[in-house]
Design an enzyme around this catalytic site. Structure first.
Site, PDB file in Angstrom:
ATOM      1  N   ASN A   9      -1.008  -4.046   6.188  1.00 20.92           N
ATOM      2  CA  ASN A   9      -2.445  -3.808   6.084  1.00 20.92           C
ATOM      3  C   ASN A   9      -3.128  -4.992   6.765  1.00 20.92           C
ATOM      4  OD1 ASN A   9      -5.102  -3.483   5.342  1.00 20.92           O
ATOM      5  ND2 ASN A   9      -4.772  -3.941   3.159  1.00 20.92           N
ATOM      6  N   LYS A  11      -6.202  -5.421   7.412  1.00 15.97           N
ATOM      7  CA  LYS A  11      -7.568  -5.722   6.949  1.00 15.97           C
ATOM      8  C   LYS A  11      -8.483  -5.920   8.181  1.00 15.97           C
ATOM      9  CE  LYS A  11      -5.496  -7.425   2.797  1.00 15.97           C
ATOM     10  NZ  LYS A  11      -5.554  -8.249   1.603  1.00 15.97           N
ATOM     11  N   HIS A  94      -7.809   0.592  -1.967  1.00 15.64           N
ATOM     12  CA  HIS A  94      -7.405  -0.817  -1.954  1.00 15.64           C
ATOM     13  C   HIS A  94      -8.387  -1.619  -2.827  1.00 15.64           C
ATOM     14  CE1 HIS A  94      -6.697  -4.904  -0.584  1.00 15.64           C
ATOM     15  NE2 HIS A  94      -5.498  -4.474  -0.213  1.00 15.64           N
ATOM     16  N   GLU A  96      -9.803  -4.328  -2.415  1.00 15.18           N
ATOM     17  CA  GLU A  96     -10.968  -4.876  -1.698  1.00 15.18           C
ATOM     18  C   GLU A  96     -12.036  -3.800  -1.517  1.00 15.18           C
ATOM     19  OE1 GLU A  96      -8.788  -6.638   1.564  1.00 15.18           O
ATOM     20  OE2 GLU A  96      -7.934  -8.047   0.120  1.00 15.18           O
ATOM     21  N   GLU A 166      -0.568  -3.173  -6.591  1.00 15.20           N
ATOM     22  CA  GLU A 166      -1.048  -4.443  -6.048  1.00 15.20           C
ATOM     23  C   GLU A 166      -1.860  -5.176  -7.114  1.00 15.20           C
ATOM     24  OE1 GLU A 166      -0.993  -4.256  -1.455  1.00 15.20           O
ATOM     25  OE2 GLU A 166      -3.016  -3.850  -2.171  1.00 15.20           O
ATOM     26  N   GLY A 172      -3.460 -12.080  -1.394  1.00 11.50           N
ATOM     27  CA  GLY A 172      -4.012 -13.137  -0.552  1.00 11.50           C
ATOM     28  C   GLY A 172      -4.071 -14.497  -1.228  1.00 11.50           C
ATOM     29  N   SER A 212       0.915 -10.901  -1.600  1.00  6.53           N
ATOM     30  CA  SER A 212       1.627 -12.088  -1.116  1.00  6.53           C
ATOM     31  C   SER A 212       3.113 -11.841  -0.853  1.00  6.53           C
ATOM     32  CB  SER A 212       1.429 -13.262  -2.081  1.00  6.53           C
ATOM     33  OG  SER A 212       0.054 -13.598  -2.165  1.00  6.53           O
ATOM     34  N   GLY A 233      -0.228  -7.718   3.493  1.00  7.82           N
ATOM     35  CA  GLY A 233      -1.452  -8.133   4.172  1.00  7.82           C
ATOM     36  C   GLY A 233      -1.169  -9.260   5.139  1.00  7.82           C
ATOM     37  N   GLY A 234      -1.442 -10.484   4.722  1.00  4.89           N
ATOM     38  CA  GLY A 234      -1.354 -11.673   5.581  1.00  4.89           C
ATOM     39  C   GLY A 234      -0.101 -11.758   6.433  1.00  4.89           C
TER      40      GLY A 234
HETATM   41  P1  PGA Z   1      -1.486 -10.020   1.007  1.00  9.08           P
HETATM   42  O1  PGA Z   1      -2.325  -8.645   0.919  1.00  9.08           O
HETATM   43  O2  PGA Z   1      -0.073  -9.644   1.400  1.00  9.08           O
HETATM   44  O3  PGA Z   1      -2.193 -10.840   2.013  1.00  9.08           O
HETATM   45  O4  PGA Z   1      -1.515 -10.614  -0.385  1.00  9.08           O
HETATM   46  C1  PGA Z   1      -1.760  -7.478   0.384  1.00  9.08           C
HETATM   47  C2  PGA Z   1      -2.756  -6.351   0.404  1.00  9.08           C
HETATM   48  O5  PGA Z   1      -3.948  -6.598   0.171  1.00  9.08           O
HETATM   49  O6  PGA Z   1      -2.402  -5.173   0.647  1.00  9.08           O
END
Ligand code: PGA
Length: 253
Positions: A9, A11, A94, A96, A166, A172, A212, A233-234
């Site tokens: 993802n 973002k 999600h 967010e 999640e 994050g 993470s 994500g990251g």
């Molecule tokens: P992250 O994000 O791996 O950066 O923690 C995961 C996500 O929001 O799907």
């Protein structure tokens, strides 16, 4: 047997050039689709360019879509448009979207119905806030989210659904849920699906962990019986890391 599913993802990251470079590098190196499914969910304006270059084994998904087919919804993306680009997956709910853009459980439910209507595979995100976990409310939150998300969704449609657990406190933040904690929550989610849809559906549905996930911790997470992949994500922004994590899934077939 559930096929591992590793999804990135992105973002609101990457320019067109950066995205094209990534897909050029990654699409030929991810494992064969027969063994491991992999997808990248870029910002919507990149979908078309990336789908053209996704290759045999990588799939491109969207990060969000509206629950109506079309209309006066400035800035939103329609399921019909996604379909016309041959987008296969769409992330729905999600945290967010829920926390920063006010998406409700009801919106999530409407989006799931709309995605399924158009043959888009929803990756449905659920997870608790830190405070809810600390107050022992994790299971109540997951139960409410699952119940509302799948309200009116038929058993046969669950085949196309992926759930991503999640925990919001792990996204994050660098704080991954330990494999035990993540595995237990994914097991609980599977039990909710079993109560509602029966054991066949519960055994077949894939549940990803997200929060993470990195090359150094993906193995222990995928070792958990109820974790069938990761929503990343990251660490999915880095081509080498994404390839490493996709290949790690080969050890968990
Ligand atoms: P992250 O994000 O791996 O950066 O923690 C995961 C996500 O929001 O799907």
């Amino acid at each position: 047997m559930r096929k591992p599913f590793i999804a990135g993802n992105w973002k609101m990251h990457k320019t067109r050039d950066e995205a094209l470079y990534f897909v050029l590098k990654v699409s030929s190196e991810v494992p064969n689709m027969d063994k491991v499914e992999t997808a990248i969910c870029p910002p919507s304006p990149l979908l078309r360019d990336l789908i053209k270059r996704q290759g045999e084994n990588l799939r491109i998904g969207a990060q969000n879509m509206h629950y109506e087919e079309e209309g006066a919804f400035t800035g939103e993306v329609s399921p019909l448009l996604l379909k016309s680009y041959n987008v296969t997956h769409v992330i729905i709910g999600h945290s967010e979207r829920r926390n920063l853009f006010g998406e409700t459980d009801e919106d999530v439910n409407r989006k799931i119905h709309m995605a399924l209507k158009h043959g888009l595979k929803p990756i449905v995100c659920i997870g608790e806030h830190l405070e809810e976990r600390e107050n022992g409310k994790t299971n109540d939150v997951l139960e409410r989210q699952v119940k509302k998300a799948f309200d009116g969704v038929k058993k046969e449609d669950l085949e196309d659904v992926v759930i991503a657990y999640e925990p919001i406190w792990a996204i994050g933040t660098g704080k991954t849920a330990t494999a035990d904690v993540a595995g237990e929550a994914c097991g609980f989610i599977r039990s909710l699906i079993k109560d509602r849809y029966g054991s066949d559906v519960a055994e077949a549905i894939r549940i990803q962990y997200g929060g993470s996930v990195k090359p150094h911790n993906i193995d222990e997470l995928l070792d958990e019986e109820d974790i069938d992949g990761a929503l990343i994500g990251g660490a999915s922004l880095d081509a080498d890391k994404f390839i490493t994590m996709a290949k790690a899934a080969l050890n968990h077939l």
